[in-house]
Design a protein around this motif. Structure first.
Motif, short mmCIF file in Angstrom:
data_model
loop_
_atom_site.label_atom_id
_atom_site.label_comp_id
_atom_site.label_asym_id
_atom_site.label_seq_id
_atom_site.Cartn_x
_atom_site.Cartn_y
_atom_site.Cartn_z
N SER A 177 -46.06 53.38 99.93
CA SER A 177 -44.70 52.47 99.07
C SER A 177 -46.37 51.28 98.83
O SER A 177 -46.66 50.75 97.23
N PHE A 178 -46.74 50.80 99.51
CA PHE A 178 -47.61 49.35 99.48
C PHE A 178 -48.39 50.20 98.54
O PHE A 178 -48.97 49.27 97.25
N SER A 179 -49.19 50.97 99.23
CA SER A 179 -50.24 52.23 98.30
C SER A 179 -49.82 52.04 96.78
O SER A 179 -50.52 51.79 95.49
N LEU A 180 -48.99 52.38 96.59
CA LEU A 180 -48.43 52.71 94.70
C LEU A 180 -47.88 51.49 94.27
O LEU A 180 -48.47 51.45 93.19
N GLN A 204 -57.64 47.74 94.30
CA GLN A 204 -58.16 49.10 95.09
C GLN A 204 -58.61 49.47 96.43
O GLN A 204 -58.43 50.03 97.19
N PRO A 205 -58.96 48.35 96.79
CA PRO A 205 -60.19 48.57 97.75
C PRO A 205 -58.60 48.69 99.15
O PRO A 205 -58.30 48.66 100.20
N ALA A 206 -56.94 47.64 98.13
CA ALA A 206 -56.20 47.84 99.65
C ALA A 206 -55.92 49.30 99.20
O ALA A 206 -55.16 49.25 100.07
N LYS A 207 -55.22 49.36 98.17
CA LYS A 207 -55.10 50.85 97.42
C LYS A 207 -55.58 51.44 98.54
O LYS A 207 -54.79 52.75 98.77
N GLN A 208 -57.19 51.89 98.61
CA GLN A 208 -57.57 53.02 99.87
C GLN A 208 -56.92 53.09 101.29
O GLN A 208 -57.02 53.55 102.07
N THR A 209 -57.10 51.54 101.52
CA THR A 209 -56.60 51.08 103.10
C THR A 209 -55.43 51.31 103.29
O THR A 209 -54.95 52.36 104.33
N TYR A 210 -54.09 50.85 102.05
CA TYR A 210 -53.22 51.85 102.21
C TYR A 210 -52.63 53.31 102.27
O TYR A 210 -51.68 54.11 103.46
#
Length: 68
Positions: free
Chosen positions: A23-26, A31-37
């Motif tokens: 959910s966090f990723s979506l 982008q770096p946070a999205k990849q981490t999630y």
């Protein structure tokens, strides 16, 4: 609390964490946070797979722990 129920509880918690990471990723635009999630969600999935295999093993070894 039996080992089986503790493992089941841990599995449920892990699935909840995985869902949160997805959910966090979506929701994030970073982008770096999205990849981490996404990475965290993938790692959770690997653990879920391993723990589900262990649950099946417990249920085969101890049929009384099989959920109805």
């Amino acid at each position: 609390m039996t080992v089986s129920s503790q493992v089941q509880q841990a599995l449920a918690s892990l699935k909840g964490a995985q869902a949160s990471f997805e959910s966090f990723s979506l929701e994030t635009q970073n982008q770096p946070a999205k990849q981490t999630y996404q990475n965290a969600a993938q790692q959770c999935q690997m653990l879920v797979d391993q723990i589900e295999a262990r649950v099946q093993q417990i249920q085969q070894e101890e049929p009384q722990y099989k959920q109805q």
